[in-house]
Enzyme design. Structure first.
Site, PDB file in Angstrom:
ATOM      1  N   SER A 142       0.872  -1.189   0.000  1.00  0.00           N
ATOM      2  CA  SER A 142       0.000   0.000   0.000  1.00  0.00           C
ATOM      3  C   SER A 142       0.902   1.230   0.000  1.00  0.00           C
ATOM      4  O   SER A 142       2.081   1.134   0.380  1.00  0.00           O
ATOM      5  CB  SER A 142      -0.835  -0.016   1.291  1.00  0.00           C
ATOM      6  OG  SER A 142      -1.440   1.239   1.514  1.00  0.00           O
ATOM      7  N   TYR A 155      -2.336  -0.087  10.355  1.00  0.00           N
ATOM      8  CA  TYR A 155      -2.242  -0.565   8.968  1.00  0.00           C
ATOM      9  C   TYR A 155      -0.872  -0.220   8.385  1.00  0.00           C
ATOM     10  O   TYR A 155      -0.211  -1.051   7.761  1.00  0.00           O
ATOM     11  CB  TYR A 155      -3.375   0.104   8.187  1.00  0.00           C
ATOM     12  CG  TYR A 155      -3.516  -0.299   6.741  1.00  0.00           C
ATOM     13  CD1 TYR A 155      -3.955  -1.570   6.382  1.00  0.00           C
ATOM     14  CD2 TYR A 155      -3.263   0.619   5.712  1.00  0.00           C
ATOM     15  CE1 TYR A 155      -4.128  -1.918   5.049  1.00  0.00           C
ATOM     16  CE2 TYR A 155      -3.429   0.278   4.387  1.00  0.00           C
ATOM     17  CZ  TYR A 155      -3.865  -0.988   4.053  1.00  0.00           C
ATOM     18  OH  TYR A 155      -4.029  -1.331   2.730  1.00  0.00           O
ATOM     19  N   LYS A 159       1.950  -2.614   6.956  1.00  0.00           N
ATOM     20  CA  LYS A 159       2.333  -2.569   5.540  1.00  0.00           C
ATOM     21  C   LYS A 159       3.795  -2.169   5.348  1.00  0.00           C
ATOM     22  O   LYS A 159       4.450  -2.633   4.414  1.00  0.00           O
ATOM     23  CB  LYS A 159       1.404  -1.620   4.767  1.00  0.00           C
ATOM     24  CG  LYS A 159      -0.033  -2.132   4.629  1.00  0.00           C
ATOM     25  CD  LYS A 159      -0.131  -3.364   3.743  1.00  0.00           C
ATOM     26  CE  LYS A 159      -1.583  -3.721   3.434  1.00  0.00           C
ATOM     27  NZ  LYS A 159      -1.720  -4.903   2.572  1.00  0.00           N
TER      28      LYS A 159
HETATM   29  P1  NDP Z   1     -11.309  -6.421   0.603  1.00  0.00           P
HETATM   30  O1  NDP Z   1     -11.659  -6.247   2.040  1.00  0.00           O
HETATM   31  O2  NDP Z   1     -12.291  -5.980  -0.403  1.00  0.00           O
HETATM   32  O3  NDP Z   1     -10.927  -7.956   0.328  1.00  0.00           O
HETATM   33  C1  NDP Z   1     -10.018  -8.618   1.174  1.00  0.00           C
HETATM   34  C2  NDP Z   1     -10.284 -10.115   1.145  1.00  0.00           C
HETATM   35  O4  NDP Z   1      -9.344 -10.717   2.063  1.00  0.00           O
HETATM   36  C3  NDP Z   1     -11.694 -10.484   1.651  1.00  0.00           C
HETATM   37  O5  NDP Z   1     -12.241 -11.530   0.878  1.00  0.00           O
HETATM   38  C4  NDP Z   1     -11.405 -10.930   3.084  1.00  0.00           C
HETATM   39  O6  NDP Z   1     -12.370 -11.838   3.610  1.00  0.00           O
HETATM   40  C5  NDP Z   1     -10.052 -11.600   2.923  1.00  0.00           C
HETATM   41  N1  NDP Z   1      -9.384 -11.761   4.213  1.00  0.00           N
HETATM   42  C6  NDP Z   1      -9.321 -10.876   5.233  1.00  0.00           C
HETATM   43  N2  NDP Z   1      -8.686 -11.409   6.275  1.00  0.00           N
HETATM   44  C7  NDP Z   1      -8.308 -12.664   5.901  1.00  0.00           C
HETATM   45  C8  NDP Z   1      -7.620 -13.712   6.551  1.00  0.00           C
HETATM   46  N3  NDP Z   1      -7.211 -13.613   7.812  1.00  0.00           N
HETATM   47  N4  NDP Z   1      -7.409 -14.862   5.866  1.00  0.00           N
HETATM   48  C9  NDP Z   1      -7.857 -15.001   4.595  1.00  0.00           C
HETATM   49  N5  NDP Z   1      -8.527 -14.051   3.944  1.00  0.00           N
HETATM   50  C10 NDP Z   1      -8.758 -12.887   4.582  1.00  0.00           C
HETATM   51  O7  NDP Z   1      -9.930  -5.640   0.404  1.00  0.00           O
HETATM   52  P2  NDP Z   1      -9.210  -5.066  -0.926  1.00  0.00           P
HETATM   53  O8  NDP Z   1      -9.486  -5.937  -2.074  1.00  0.00           O
HETATM   54  O9  NDP Z   1      -9.479  -3.625  -1.008  1.00  0.00           O
HETATM   55  O10 NDP Z   1      -7.684  -5.202  -0.479  1.00  0.00           O
HETATM   56  C11 NDP Z   1      -6.842  -6.258  -0.900  1.00  0.00           C
HETATM   57  C12 NDP Z   1      -5.423  -5.912  -0.505  1.00  0.00           C
HETATM   58  O11 NDP Z   1      -5.043  -4.676  -1.117  1.00  0.00           O
HETATM   59  C13 NDP Z   1      -5.246  -5.713   0.996  1.00  0.00           C
HETATM   60  O12 NDP Z   1      -4.005  -6.230   1.400  1.00  0.00           O
HETATM   61  C14 NDP Z   1      -5.261  -4.190   1.142  1.00  0.00           C
HETATM   62  O13 NDP Z   1      -4.573  -3.764   2.274  1.00  0.00           O
HETATM   63  C15 NDP Z   1      -4.552  -3.784  -0.146  1.00  0.00           C
HETATM   64  N6  NDP Z   1      -4.814  -2.405  -0.558  1.00  0.00           N
HETATM   65  C16 NDP Z   1      -6.083  -1.993  -0.904  1.00  0.00           C
HETATM   66  C17 NDP Z   1      -6.291  -0.694  -1.348  1.00  0.00           C
HETATM   67  C18 NDP Z   1      -7.634  -0.218  -1.800  1.00  0.00           C
HETATM   68  O14 NDP Z   1      -7.754   0.995  -2.125  1.00  0.00           O
HETATM   69  N7  NDP Z   1      -8.665  -1.049  -1.842  1.00  0.00           N
HETATM   70  C19 NDP Z   1      -5.200   0.291  -1.404  1.00  0.00           C
HETATM   71  C20 NDP Z   1      -3.914  -0.246  -1.005  1.00  0.00           C
HETATM   72  C21 NDP Z   1      -3.744  -1.542  -0.594  1.00  0.00           C
HETATM   73  P3  NDP Z   1     -13.546 -11.247   4.574  1.00  0.00           P
HETATM   74  O15 NDP Z   1     -14.529 -10.608   3.642  1.00  0.00           O
HETATM   75  O16 NDP Z   1     -14.038 -12.460   5.282  1.00  0.00           O
HETATM   76  O17 NDP Z   1     -12.883 -10.250   5.497  1.00  0.00           O
END
Ligand code: NDP
Length: 253
Positions: A142, A155, A159
């Site tokens: 991130s 966070y 990160k």
């Molecule tokens: P979402 O919350 O939309 O999706 C994350 C997914 O990860 C969900 O399906 C969630 O399941 C799953 N998850 C969470 N915890 C666990 C765990 N312990 N074990 C397995 N699966 C898990 O997030 P994004 O798609 O937005 O983010 C994806 C990545 O990108 C993250 O690492 C985030 O920090 C990074 N990111 C996102 C940005 C953005 O603008 N969206 C910007 C910068 C970085 P559940 O629904 O059950 O929680």
């Protein structure tokens, strides 16, 4: 036709992870969607087969639990015989002001975003090394790997640690032909961030800030992941690729 890559995407049931998986599906990969939300992951796997994946399966896995991670990696080996690419994507961002944050939430943010990726990387690399065919490990970090705000202290701590874990793994695994790189997404519309960007004033503010004038899509990140996993990227190791429409270079005023 080239042999399909076998790719694990953690947290691939929605958002950026699903966008990454879709981009690999378009290249006929074998996909494992490793997510704790297994029903959603099954739906994602169905979508991915329809989108061109050679095969796609959902595995229930909470990446903070080493036993579940090891079992997920074993099941992947059993199904596909090897792993070519791991995408450490699963993450959480509670968005709670640091002075209000409980020790439990602090710990969970570190466990999911940082320790979870350690578990997955070590477990997968231990399978890639004896296979002798190298591999690709991609960490979704991130802009918070370097910058932060009062609601993202936990966070950003996770990160920034993840960025250095990626660099550290790149130094340990390069000699096996395994590359480790990070993608630092900018602002991407996903279930994690929808609450923020669906407010019209916030979306307008974003348009002013991002040089490209738009919020990113999960596929913007997926295309970068496909590149880092390609033969063309075989000598790229230990870098962070910022996929943020130029946001990184902008000063606040
Ligand atoms: P979402 O919350 O939309 O999706 C994350 C997914 O990860 C969900 O399906 C969630 O399941 C799953 N998850 C969470 N915890 C666990 C765990 N312990 N074990 C397995 N699966 C898990 O997030 P994004 O798609 O937005 O983010 C994806 C990545 O990108 C993250 O690492 C985030 O920090 C990074 N990111 C996102 C940005 C953005 O603008 N969206 C910007 C910068 C970085 P559940 O629904 O059950 O929680």
């Amino acid at each position: 036709m080239a042999t399909p890559q076998t790719v694990i995407v953690t947290g691939g049931a929605q958002g950026i992870g699903l966008g990454i998986a879709r981009c690999f599906a378009c290249r006929n990969a074998n996909l494992i969607i490793a997510d704790r939300a297994v029903e959603k992951a099954r739906e994602a796997a169905d979508q991915l087969r329809a989108a061109g994946a050679t095969d796609a399966a959902a595995l229930a896995c909470d990446i903070t639990d080493r036993g579940q991670v090891d079992a997920m990696v074993e099941q992947t080996m059993k199904k596909f015989g090897g792993i070519d690419v791991l995408v450490n994507n699963a993450g959480i961002c509670p968005f709670i002001e640091i002075m209000e944050l409980s020790p439990e939430v602090w710990q969970k943010t570190i466990d999911v975003n940082l320790t979870g990726a350690f578990h997955c990387t070590q477990a997968v690399a231990r399978r890639m090394i004896p296979r002798g065919r190298g591999g690709r490990i991609i960490f979704i970090t991130s802009g918070a790997d370097t910058l932060t705000s009062p609601k993202q202290v936990d966070y950003a701590a996770a990160k920034s640690g993840l960025r250095m874990a990626m660099v550290g793994f790149s130094t340990a695994l390069g000699k096996y032909g395994i590359t480790c790189n990070a993608i630092a997404p900018g602002m991407i519309l996903t279930p994690m961030t929808a609450f923020h960007w669906e407010i019209p004033e916030n979306a307008a503010l974003l348009k002013q800030r991002v040089p490209m004038g738009r919020i990113g899509t999960p596929e913007d990140i997926g295309n970068a992941a496909v590149f880092l996993a390609s033969a063309e990227a075989s000598y790229i190791n230990g870098i962070t690729l910022r996929v943020d429409g130029g946001l990184w270079g902008i000063t606040p005023i």
